[in-house]
Design a protein around this motif. Structure first.
Motif, mmCIF file in Angstrom:
data_model
loop_
_atom_site.group_PDB
_atom_site.id
_atom_site.type_symbol
_atom_site.label_atom_id
_atom_site.label_comp_id
_atom_site.label_asym_id
_atom_site.label_seq_id
_atom_site.Cartn_x
_atom_site.Cartn_y
_atom_site.Cartn_z
ATOM 1 N N TRP A 151 -32.010 37.350 -15.258
ATOM 2 C CA TRP A 151 -31.238 38.596 -15.298
ATOM 3 C C TRP A 151 -32.180 39.744 -15.661
ATOM 4 O O TRP A 151 -33.045 39.603 -16.526
ATOM 5 C CB TRP A 151 -30.134 38.456 -16.341
ATOM 6 N N PHE A 152 -32.011 40.876 -15.008
ATOM 7 C CA PHE A 152 -32.977 41.964 -15.169
ATOM 8 C C PHE A 152 -33.077 42.463 -16.604
ATOM 9 O O PHE A 152 -34.156 42.868 -17.051
ATOM 10 C CB PHE A 152 -32.654 43.126 -14.218
ATOM 11 N N GLU A 153 -31.985 42.431 -17.364
ATOM 12 C CA GLU A 153 -32.054 42.885 -18.755
ATOM 13 C C GLU A 153 -32.858 41.914 -19.614
ATOM 14 O O GLU A 153 -33.568 42.319 -20.533
ATOM 15 C CB GLU A 153 -30.658 43.089 -19.325
ATOM 16 N N HIS A 154 -32.748 40.619 -19.321
ATOM 17 C CA HIS A 154 -33.593 39.653 -20.025
ATOM 18 C C HIS A 154 -35.051 39.828 -19.614
ATOM 19 O O HIS A 154 -35.952 39.719 -20.450
ATOM 20 C CB HIS A 154 -33.129 38.226 -19.746
ATOM 21 N N LEU A 155 -35.291 40.117 -18.342
ATOM 22 C CA LEU A 155 -36.653 40.384 -17.887
ATOM 23 C C LEU A 155 -37.244 41.559 -18.642
ATOM 24 O O LEU A 155 -38.412 41.532 -19.052
ATOM 25 C CB LEU A 155 -36.643 40.647 -16.388
ATOM 26 N N ARG A 156 -36.456 42.574 -18.839
ATOM 27 C CA ARG A 156 -36.931 43.758 -19.562
ATOM 28 C C ARG A 156 -37.231 43.434 -21.012
ATOM 29 O O ARG A 156 -38.242 43.898 -21.564
ATOM 30 C CB ARG A 156 -35.866 44.862 -19.494
ATOM 31 N N VAL A 186 -31.294 31.707 -14.718
ATOM 32 C CA VAL A 186 -30.665 32.588 -15.718
ATOM 33 C C VAL A 186 -30.543 31.951 -17.101
ATOM 34 O O VAL A 186 -30.990 32.509 -18.112
ATOM 35 C CB VAL A 186 -29.282 33.099 -15.243
ATOM 36 N N HIS A 187 -29.933 30.767 -17.180
ATOM 37 C CA HIS A 187 -29.515 30.212 -18.476
ATOM 38 C C HIS A 187 -30.634 29.989 -19.486
ATOM 39 O O HIS A 187 -30.414 30.190 -20.694
ATOM 40 C CB HIS A 187 -28.747 28.895 -18.260
ATOM 41 N N PRO A 188 -31.850 29.589 -19.086
ATOM 42 C CA PRO A 188 -32.894 29.382 -20.101
ATOM 43 C C PRO A 188 -33.258 30.643 -20.876
ATOM 44 O O PRO A 188 -33.829 30.565 -21.968
ATOM 45 C CB PRO A 188 -34.093 28.887 -19.287
ATOM 46 N N PRO A 237 -36.343 33.486 -25.589
ATOM 47 C CA PRO A 237 -37.629 33.106 -25.004
ATOM 48 C C PRO A 237 -37.592 31.680 -24.456
ATOM 49 O O PRO A 237 -36.983 30.786 -25.045
ATOM 50 C CB PRO A 237 -38.602 33.223 -26.185
ATOM 51 N N ALA A 238 -38.226 31.482 -23.318
ATOM 52 C CA ALA A 238 -38.268 30.170 -22.666
ATOM 53 C C ALA A 238 -39.726 29.796 -22.437
ATOM 54 O O ALA A 238 -40.441 30.476 -21.696
ATOM 55 C CB ALA A 238 -37.508 30.206 -21.344
ATOM 56 N N SER A 239 -40.165 28.724 -23.057
ATOM 57 C CA SER A 239 -41.570 28.328 -22.992
ATOM 58 C C SER A 239 -41.935 27.773 -21.626
ATOM 59 O O SER A 239 -41.080 27.327 -20.854
ATOM 60 C CB SER A 239 -41.860 27.260 -24.046
ATOM 61 N N ALA A 240 -43.235 27.754 -21.332
ATOM 62 C CA ALA A 240 -43.706 27.196 -20.074
ATOM 63 C C ALA A 240 -43.318 25.728 -19.946
ATOM 64 O O ALA A 240 -42.908 25.279 -18.872
ATOM 65 C CB ALA A 240 -45.219 27.362 -19.967
ATOM 66 N N ALA A 271 -41.928 32.105 -19.952
ATOM 67 C CA ALA A 271 -42.525 31.755 -18.665
ATOM 68 C C ALA A 271 -41.510 31.923 -17.545
ATOM 69 O O ALA A 271 -40.312 31.695 -17.725
ATOM 70 C CB ALA A 271 -43.035 30.316 -18.684
ATOM 71 N N LEU A 272 -42.012 32.316 -16.390
ATOM 72 C CA LEU A 272 -41.200 32.444 -15.183
ATOM 73 C C LEU A 272 -41.812 31.578 -14.087
ATOM 74 O O LEU A 272 -43.034 31.505 -13.961
ATOM 75 C CB LEU A 272 -41.174 33.900 -14.719
ATOM 76 N N PRO A 273 -40.991 30.932 -13.264
ATOM 77 C CA PRO A 273 -41.524 30.111 -12.181
ATOM 78 C C PRO A 273 -41.898 30.957 -10.971
ATOM 79 O O PRO A 273 -41.285 32.002 -10.695
ATOM 80 C CB PRO A 273 -40.359 29.180 -11.844
ATOM 81 N N ILE A 274 -42.915 30.515 -10.251
ATOM 82 C CA ILE A 274 -43.281 31.099 -8.967
ATOM 83 C C ILE A 274 -43.442 29.968 -7.960
ATOM 84 O O ILE A 274 -43.612 28.801 -8.332
ATOM 85 C CB ILE A 274 -44.579 31.930 -9.038
#
Length: 225
Positions: free
Chosen positions: A131-136, A194-196, A207-210, A149-152
């Motif tokens: 979600w963009f607010e969590h990204l911010r 979203v959920h993590p 926060p969601a760890s790698a 961490a974010l997946p690519i």
């Protein structure tokens, strides 16, 4: 610093642009309605930002973020993106985008569709599962104990390295989810979607760890499997 082009400047695009400017990058913003509609956002972002047409943003960016509804992916200008690293934030929502048979039957993924359309660009899926607010709110300096961490996903190792470095600069670690054919692992209704990062619509995020994100990506199951 890298210049980041944006084709689409909605919630995700404007959030990534804010993070990019804060990290020292220049940004070139565009949308489907014309540069004049981005006046307020450019004014907020300051001298490191300017507005342009999609073709101009594509040509200007060292890295280009494509963040338009999936139904509009064929409108993304291919020629100025040839050879460039493109971050694809698309998700498939049939109720919004219409039905794509190749996504319904699993014979393609959203990232592969954009890669096929763009041809010579080097597409990396990213920013599509948060979600963009969590990204911010979850961006943290490199080395922080609570870094997220974010997946690519992508087919070009060098392009993924470029995206990894960009993500690091704006406050995020990266988990490699594999090639574009595997980007279904980060789409809607998968464990890492979203959920993590917390509850949708609720701040602050989580926060969601790698390691945690890597485990959730691996746990994804195809629909009907």
């Amino acid at each position: 610093m890298t210049k980041i082009g944006f084709i689409g400047s909605g919630n995700i695009g404007s959030t990534v642009a804010r993070l990019a400017v804060a990290a020292g990058h220049d940004v070139v913003l565009s949308n489907s309605r014309g540069p004049e509609t981005l006046r307020d956002l450019v004014a907020e972002l300051g001298p490191k930002a300017r507005a342009a047409t999609p073709a101009e943003a594509a040509a200007a960016g060292d890295v280009v973020v494509v963040t338009v509804p999936l139904a509009a992916y064929r409108d993304v200008p291919a020629e100025p993106l040839a050879g460039k690293v493109v971050i694809d934030t698309n998700n498939y929502y049939p109720e919004r985008d219409g039905v794509f048979p190749e996504l319904e039957d699993g014979s393609s993924t959203t990232g592969e569709l954009l890669q096929k359309h763009l041809g010579e660009a080097r597409v990396v899926k990213g920013f599509n599962n948060i979600w963009f607010e969590h990204l911010r709110s979850l961006a943290r300096p490199s080395g922080s104990a609570d870094r997220t961490a974010l997946p690519i996903a992508g087919d070009d190792p060098a392009a993924k390295q470029t995206v990894t470095e960009f993500f690091d600069s704006i406050g995020y670690d990266v988990v490699d989810a594999g090639p574009l054919a595997e980007n279904w692992r980060t789409q809607r209704d998968t464990p890492v979607y979203v959920h993590p990062y917390g509850t949708f619509g609720v701040l602050p995020g989580t926060p969601a760890s790698a390691r945690g994100v890597r485990d959730l990506v691996a746990a994804a199951k195809r629909a009907g499997a």
